[in-house]
Design a protein around this motif. Structure first.
Motif, short mmCIF file in Angstrom:
data_model
loop_
_atom_site.label_atom_id
_atom_site.label_comp_id
_atom_site.label_asym_id
_atom_site.label_seq_id
_atom_site.Cartn_x
_atom_site.Cartn_y
_atom_site.Cartn_z
N GLY A 37 8.43 -11.88 8.99
CA GLY A 37 9.18 -10.63 8.89
C GLY A 37 8.25 -9.42 8.80
N LEU A 38 7.16 -9.56 8.04
CA LEU A 38 6.20 -8.45 7.92
C LEU A 38 5.58 -8.14 9.27
CD1 LEU A 38 4.44 -9.50 4.58
CD2 LEU A 38 5.91 -7.50 4.92
N LEU A 39 5.22 -9.20 10.02
CA LEU A 39 4.61 -8.98 11.33
C LEU A 39 5.61 -8.39 12.31
CD1 LEU A 39 2.55 -12.30 11.53
CD2 LEU A 39 1.66 -9.98 11.24
N VAL A 40 6.84 -8.93 12.30
CA VAL A 40 7.88 -8.38 13.18
C VAL A 40 8.14 -6.92 12.81
CG1 VAL A 40 10.33 -8.53 13.79
CG2 VAL A 40 8.95 -10.60 13.71
N GLY A 41 8.15 -6.64 11.50
CA GLY A 41 8.37 -5.26 11.05
C GLY A 41 7.30 -4.32 11.58
N VAL A 50 -2.78 -4.62 9.07
CA VAL A 50 -2.18 -5.68 8.26
C VAL A 50 -0.93 -5.09 7.59
CG1 VAL A 50 -2.51 -7.33 6.39
CG2 VAL A 50 -4.46 -6.63 7.81
N PRO A 51 0.24 -5.69 7.81
CA PRO A 51 1.46 -5.08 7.28
C PRO A 51 1.38 -4.84 5.78
CG PRO A 51 2.01 -6.90 8.76
CD PRO A 51 0.52 -6.90 8.59
N VAL A 52 1.85 -3.70 5.34
CA VAL A 52 1.95 -3.28 3.94
C VAL A 52 0.58 -3.20 3.27
CG1 VAL A 52 3.04 -3.65 1.69
CG2 VAL A 52 4.28 -4.23 3.78
N LEU A 53 -0.22 -4.29 3.37
CA LEU A 53 -1.49 -4.35 2.64
C LEU A 53 -2.46 -3.25 3.05
CD1 LEU A 53 -2.31 -8.16 2.31
CD2 LEU A 53 -1.50 -6.55 0.56
N SER A 54 -2.59 -3.03 4.38
CA SER A 54 -3.51 -1.98 4.85
C SER A 54 -3.14 -0.64 4.22
CB SER A 54 -3.44 -1.85 6.37
OG SER A 54 -4.05 -2.94 6.98
N PRO A 111 -2.80 11.65 5.70
CA PRO A 111 -1.80 10.70 5.17
C PRO A 111 -1.02 9.97 6.29
CG PRO A 111 -1.10 12.97 4.80
CD PRO A 111 -2.49 13.04 5.33
N ILE A 112 -0.73 8.71 6.01
CA ILE A 112 0.09 7.90 6.91
C ILE A 112 1.51 7.89 6.34
CG2 ILE A 112 0.41 5.59 7.89
CD1 ILE A 112 -2.57 5.08 7.15
N SER A 113 2.52 7.98 7.21
CA SER A 113 3.90 8.00 6.73
C SER A 113 4.24 6.69 6.01
CB SER A 113 4.85 8.17 7.92
OG SER A 113 6.17 7.89 7.51
N PRO A 114 4.86 6.80 4.81
CA PRO A 114 5.27 5.58 4.09
C PRO A 114 6.36 4.80 4.83
CG PRO A 114 6.08 7.56 2.98
CD PRO A 114 5.16 8.02 4.07
N ARG A 115 6.90 5.41 5.90
CA ARG A 115 7.90 4.73 6.72
C ARG A 115 7.35 3.40 7.25
NH1 ARG A 115 11.78 7.06 10.31
NH2 ARG A 115 10.97 5.76 11.96
N TYR A 116 6.05 3.38 7.64
CA TYR A 116 5.50 2.17 8.27
C TYR A 116 5.54 0.97 7.33
CZ TYR A 116 4.07 5.34 11.99
OH TYR A 116 4.09 6.27 12.98
N VAL A 158 9.28 -0.11 6.63
CA VAL A 158 9.94 -0.91 7.67
C VAL A 158 9.43 -2.34 7.63
CG1 VAL A 158 10.13 -1.21 10.18
CG2 VAL A 158 10.53 1.03 9.17
N GLU A 159 8.11 -2.50 7.40
CA GLU A 159 7.53 -3.84 7.34
C GLU A 159 8.08 -4.61 6.14
OE1 GLU A 159 3.38 -2.31 9.42
OE2 GLU A 159 3.50 -2.54 7.25
N ALA A 160 8.10 -3.97 4.99
CA ALA A 160 8.59 -4.65 3.78
C ALA A 160 10.08 -4.97 3.91
CB ALA A 160 8.35 -3.77 2.55
N LEU A 161 10.83 -4.04 4.48
CA LEU A 161 12.27 -4.26 4.66
C LEU A 161 12.52 -5.46 5.57
CD1 LEU A 161 15.22 -3.22 4.33
CD2 LEU A 161 14.84 -1.89 6.42
N THR A 162 11.81 -5.51 6.70
CA THR A 162 12.00 -6.63 7.63
C THR A 162 11.57 -7.94 6.98
OG1 THR A 162 11.45 -5.05 9.37
CG2 THR A 162 11.64 -7.34 10.02
N GLY A 163 10.43 -7.91 6.27
CA GLY A 163 9.99 -9.10 5.55
C GLY A 163 11.03 -9.57 4.55
N GLY A 164 11.59 -8.63 3.79
CA GLY A 164 12.60 -8.97 2.79
C GLY A 164 13.85 -9.56 3.43
#
Ligand SMILES: [Zn+2]
Length: 359
Positions: free
Chosen positions: A10-14, A50-54, A68-73, A76-82
């Motif tokens: 899910g994290l990777l798909v996100g 790397v999803p979320v971790l990076s 700054p990088i948008s927290p959106r990225y 979306v990864e965490a949401l899809t993973g969840g």
């Protein structure tokens, strides 16, 4: 192991969905070029992706320019993973589980694209619809085919009619422009004929006016001022004419949904912003049927629970609209949320509600 695998997948798909959400509305390729920092344009390496971790390790900043990088990225990864993790708790490793992942991934993409652009791309809504119907046809999953098809048409028809009445009230009962060859007028006619004569005949008559409009180049339709007021009258009078109310309602929703989804598909393949003879742009109203198509697609996956998704979507959307005092909010994200809740918890919610009513 399975839930962990689902979470990582899910994290990777996100991470890929972030690319889809960003590039699909712009018509850019989803695979090329590789991701770059939007500020400094530096190409991002595997360690930056790397999803979320990076995001956490870099504290939300670009490694190269520090912007700054948008927290959106990561969101979306965490949401899809969840969501994938949630799905793995309901479904064992199987083709069915993969289909549910696809369902969830498409909804995440649609929700965030609608947030950004107020549009729901046809490729994604019809993709979700046809994947649901195909899965129902081949695997009877998540619903038998007849139920999936009925669900898609009923849900799309119900929302198309709500939109029809909304439009009529907003225009203060002035007649809206009729689309050639097909638009909401045919949807409303299909609903009326479907109530009186059943969904098959209702759709056939509306398709006939579509063909006549295409042939003559001018709208061959009944005005909304006639069809929309007559429709509830047909529902009310049905029991007195020997028909039962439920099948009359079903007839009009099914027929309206058939026309809305078929008309939407027609416009999906038409180039937009065509210029007509008077030199004005003809942006078809049917293109505004994004929410109708999305709810139709949810119907293919949820059957009648798509109406619960609609209810939840309206409810949460209205709350958010009131809380943030926003005038224009995209409806897609709330429909998608309602769809996910109804998919996993629809039956539980419905049983709890029935028990609460004492039924
Ligand atoms: Zn940078």
């Amino acid at each position: 192991m399975w839930p962990l695998f689902a979470l990582v997948l899910g994290l990777l798909v996100g991470s890929f969905l972030n690319v889809v959400v960003h590039r699909l509305p712009r018509g850019e390729s989803l695979v090329f070029p590789p991701s770059r920092c939007p500020h400094c344009g530096r190409r991002l390496g595997p360690m930056d992706l790397v999803p979320v971790l990076s995001y956490l390790v870099l504290r939300g900043r670009c490694r190269y320019c520090g912007k700054p990088i948008s927290p959106r990225y990561p969101l979306v990864e965490a949401l899809t993973g969840g969501l994938f993790l949630l799905a793995s708790l309901f479904y064992p490793p199987s083709l069915e589980a993969l289909l549910v992942f696809a369902f969830l991934g498409l909804l995440v993409a649609l929700a965030f694209i609608d947030l950004d652009t107020f549009e729901l791309p046809d490729g994604l809504t019809y993709g979700l619809l046809f994947l649901g119907l195909l899965s129902a046809h081949l695997l009877s999953f998540p619903r038998p085919f007849a139920e999936a098809l009925d669900g898609a048409l009923l849900a799309a028809g119900a929302l198309a009619l709500i939109a029809g009445y909304g439009g009529l009230f907003l225009r203060r009962f002035r007649e809206g422009r009729a689309e050639v060859p097909v638009g909401p007028h045919q949807v409303h006619m299909a609903a009326l004929f479907g109530a009186l004569l059943g969904p098959g005949v209702g759709m056939a008559l509306a398709f006939l006016t579509w063909a006549l409009s295409a042939r003559t180049g001018r709208p061959v339709v009944l005005p909304d001022r006639i069809t929309l007021p007559l429709l509830p009258l047909a529902w009310i009078l049905a029991p007195y004419l020997g028909a039962d109310l439920l099948s009359t309602l079903k007839g009009s929703f099914l027929a309206a949904g058939g026309l809305a989804l078929a008309g939407g598909l027609y416009w999906a393949f038409k180039p937009v912003n065509e210029v007509n003879k008077e030199g004005e742009e003809t942006d078809p109203v049917a293109i505004g049927y994004g929410d109708v198509k999305l709810l139709g697609a949810l119907g293919a996956w949820l059957g009648l629970y798509s109406l619960l998704a609609l209810f939840l979507g309206v409810f949460v959307g209205a709350l958010v609209g009131l809380a943030f005092r926003q005038r224009k909010i995209p409806f897609g994200p709330y429909l998608a949320l309602g769809g996910v809740v109804a998919f996993f918890f629809g039956e539980t919610l419905w049983r709890a509600y029935m028990a609460w009513l004492g039924l």
